[in-house]
Enzyme design. Structure first.
Site, PDB file in Angstrom:
ATOM      1  NE  ARG A   1      -2.789  -0.291   3.347  1.00 52.47           N
ATOM      2  CZ  ARG A   1      -3.769  -1.200   3.288  1.00 52.47           C
ATOM      3  NH1 ARG A   1      -4.812  -0.982   2.525  1.00 52.47           N
ATOM      4  NH2 ARG A   1      -3.702  -2.311   4.013  1.00 52.47           N
ATOM      5  CE1 TYR A   2       0.300   4.157   4.221  1.00 53.35           C
ATOM      6  CE2 TYR A   2       0.481   1.857   4.860  1.00 53.35           C
ATOM      7  CZ  TYR A   2      -0.146   3.080   4.962  1.00 53.35           C
ATOM      8  OH  TYR A   2      -1.218   3.223   5.801  1.00 53.35           O
TER       9      TYR A   2
ATOM     10  NE  ARG B   1       4.521   1.909   6.225  1.00 57.80           N
ATOM     11  CZ  ARG B   1       4.467   3.142   5.706  1.00 57.80           C
ATOM     12  NH1 ARG B   1       5.380   3.556   4.848  1.00 57.80           N
ATOM     13  NH2 ARG B   1       3.486   3.953   6.036  1.00 57.80           N
TER      14      ARG B   1
ATOM     15  CB  CYS C   1      -5.901 -15.101  15.700  1.00 60.35           C
ATOM     16  SG  CYS C   1      -5.823 -14.031  14.255  1.00 60.35           S
TER      17      CYS C   1
ATOM     18  CB  CYS D   1     -10.383  -9.116  18.244  1.00 60.98           C
ATOM     19  SG  CYS D   1      -8.728  -9.656  18.743  1.00 60.98           S
TER      20      CYS D   1
ATOM     21  CB  CYS E   1     -10.910  -8.871  13.856  1.00 57.68           C
ATOM     22  SG  CYS E   1      -9.623  -9.175  12.635  1.00 57.68           S
TER      23      CYS E   1
ATOM     24  NE  ARG F   1      -5.528  -7.549   7.222  1.00 58.52           N
ATOM     25  CZ  ARG F   1      -4.425  -7.087   7.822  1.00 58.52           C
ATOM     26  NH1 ARG F   1      -3.984  -7.660   8.927  1.00 58.52           N
ATOM     27  NH2 ARG F   1      -3.766  -6.070   7.315  1.00 58.52           N
TER      28      ARG F   1
ATOM     29  CG  ASP G   1     -10.090  -0.199  10.699  1.00 63.82           C
ATOM     30  OD1 ASP G   1      -9.905   0.969  10.322  1.00 63.82           O
ATOM     31  OD2 ASP G   1      -9.170  -0.953  11.103  1.00 63.82           O
TER      32      ASP G   1
ATOM     33  CG  ASP H   1      -5.834   1.627   8.176  1.00 60.69           C
ATOM     34  OD1 ASP H   1      -5.188   1.739   7.123  1.00 60.69           O
ATOM     35  OD2 ASP H   1      -5.390   1.133   9.223  1.00 60.69           O
TER      36      ASP H   1
ATOM     37  CE  LYS I   1      -2.093   1.787  10.565  1.00 62.68           C
ATOM     38  NZ  LYS I   1      -1.915   0.957   9.368  1.00 62.68           N
TER      39      LYS I   1
END
Ligand code: SF4
Length: 364
Positions: A92-93, A96, A105, A109, A112, A114, A275, A312, A319
Site C-alpha cells: 500500500r505504501y 513497506r 489467531c 477479536c 477485527c 480482517r 475500522d 485507516d 492511515k
C-alpha cells in the site's frame, strides 16, 4: 471461577464456562456461524464473569449486535485486496509491505478489521509455493525497506517455520526492518519461548514486535514476563490498540493502558479508530470522542504515553493521523494560536522565516 485449561472455541464452551447465559445461546450461535470464536485460558482468566460490562469479555465474547451490518461497513474495510499484487502481500505504501502468512489467531477479536478473512474456514494460510512467490515479489522491489508480518497472528507459527521466513527476508539486502504484529504475548504468553525469540532475531536486520492490547488488565503477570523476555533479548517493542466503546473509551483506562505499556518497555505507537468491519458499530466511538481522549492523554500523561491516533481510510488509502490539532492560524495571517495542555490559548508570532520552495516540501 476455576481457571480454564482449554481454549473456548464455540458457544457451548462459553456457556459451560459461565461467560454467557443460556437465553443468549441461540442468537450467539448465529454470530459464531459467521465469525470465529476463540478465548485462550489466559484471556478467560482475565474476565470477571459476574460483570455484564467486562472490558475483556467485550473484546472476545460474541454479541448479538454483530449480526447487524451498518451502512459503510464492508468486508475489507482497509482495502487490503485492492493492494495485493501477489497472494499474501499487501503493498500500500512505497517503502513497506504486509506479509500475511496465516489467517488464524489464538483468539478472535469481535472488532477485527480482517474478521471476514481470519478464522477456521476463511482464507488459507500461505502455501510454500505462494510464500516463494511473495518473497520473489519483495526481492524484485528494492524500495521495500520494511516487511510487516501480520495476518492472522504470525506468532501462532512454530519457531522453526518463523525462523525460515525471517531468514529468507533477512537474505534480501534491501529489507532492513522486520515488524511482527501480534497478540500472543498477552493471549498465549507461554508461546514466547527461547526458541521463538531466537527465531525472531536475524543477523544484521532489526526486528520490532508490535503488541496489540486494549485494556490495562491484559498486561497481567504472565504477559509482562513474556514481553520482558522479548525486550531483554534486544528486540524493541511497540504497541497498538483499538479505541473501543466500553473497553478503553475513558481517559483513566486509556492512560493506564499506555502507562502499562511504557512500564513494560513497550512504546505506545498507534491508537486505531475502530475500522468499519461488519457488525462492529456497537464497539465504535466517534472521532470527536477519540480526539477528546487524546487531549486528555496529552494533558495528564507523560510524553512516552502518547500514541498516534490514526484512521485507516476506507478503500485502501492508508492511515492518516486524526488526533486533535493544537495549532490554528498561519504565518501569512500574522501568526498562530496554540493551545496548551490545560486548554489555554496562546499567540505565537515569530518573525517571517525564509520561504522554502514547494519542491523542498515534496517527499523523495
Ligand atoms: S488477533 Fe488481530 S487478526 Fe486476529 S482476530 Fe484479533 S485483531 Fe484480528
Amino acid at each position: 471461577m476455576t481457571r480454564q485449561t482449554e481454549t473456548l472455541r464455540d458457544v457451548p464452551a462459553l456457556l459451560a464456562a459461565g461467560l454467557i447465559p443460556p437465553e443468549r445461546v441461540a442468537e450467539l450461535e448465529q454470530v459464531a456461524a459467521h465469525y470465529a470464536v476463540s478465548l485462550t485460558p489466559d484471556v478467560t482468566a482475565l474476565i470477571d464473569a459476574a460483570d455484564p460490562n467486562d472490558p475483556v469479555a467485550r473484546q472476545f465474547v460474541p454479541d448479538a449486535a454483530e449480526l447487524e451490518t451498518r451502512a459503510g461497513e464492508t468486508p475489507d474495510p482497509i482495502g487490503d485486496d485492492a493492494h495485493t499484487p501477489v497472494e499474501g502481500v499487501v503493498h500500500r505504501y512505497p517503502d513497506r509491505v504486509l506479509l500475511k502468512l496465516v489467517h488464524v489467531c489464538p483468539v478472535y477479536c469481535r472488532f477485527c478489521f480482517r474478521r471476514e478473512m481470519v478464522g477456521p474456514g476463511k482464507r488459507h494460510s500461505l502455501s510454500r509455493a505462494a510464500l516463494a512467490t511473495a518473497l520473489d515479489y519483495i526481492r524484485a522491489h528494492p524500495e521495500i525497506w520494511e516487511v510487516i508480518l501480520t495476518g492472522g497472528d504470525p506468532l501462532i507459527l512454530s519457531p522453526r517455520r518463523l525462523r525460515e521466513v525471517l531468514r529468507a527476508l533477512a537474505d534480501i539486502d534491501h529489507v532492513k526492518i522486520i515488524r511482527v504484529h501480534t497478540r500472543v504475548p498477552v493471549v498465549a504468553p507461554e508461546r514466547i519461548t527461547a526458541a521463538l525469540i531466537r527465531a525472531l532475531k536475524v543477523p544484521d536486520k532489526a526486528t520490532y514486535v508490535v503488541l496489540h492490547a486494549n485494556h490495562p488488565r491484559e498486561l497481567a503477570d504472565a504477559a509482562r514476563a513474556a514481553c520482558a523476555r522479548i525486550v531483554d533479548a534486544g528486540i524493541p517493542m511497540l504497541s497498538q490498540s483499538v479505541l473501543l466503546r466500553g473497553v478503553n473509551d475513558d481517559a483513566a483506562t486509556l492512560g493506564a493502558l499506555m502507562r502499562a505499556f511504557v512500564e513494560n518497555r513497550i512504546k505506545p505507537y498507534y491508537l486505531h479508530h475502530c475500522d468499519l468491519a461488519p457488525g462492529t458499530a456497537h464497539l465504535r466511538t466517534s472521532i470527536e470522542e477519540g480526539q477528546a481522549l487524546m487531549r486528555a492523554l496529552h494533558g495528564r500523561f507523560s510524553g512516552l504515553c502518547q500514541p498516534a491516533y490514526v484512521l485507516d481510510i476506507p478503500g485502501g488509502h492508508g492511515k492518516s493521523p486524526i488526533g486533535p490539532s493544537y495549532l490554528r492560524g498561519s504565518q501569512g495571517e500574522g501568526g498562530y494560536v496554540i493551545s496548551d495542555f490545560n486548554g489555554g490559548r496562546h499567540s505565537y508570532a515569530p518573525a517571517a522565516a525564509t520561504p522554502c520552495s514547494p519542491r523542498d516540501l515534496q517527499p523523495d
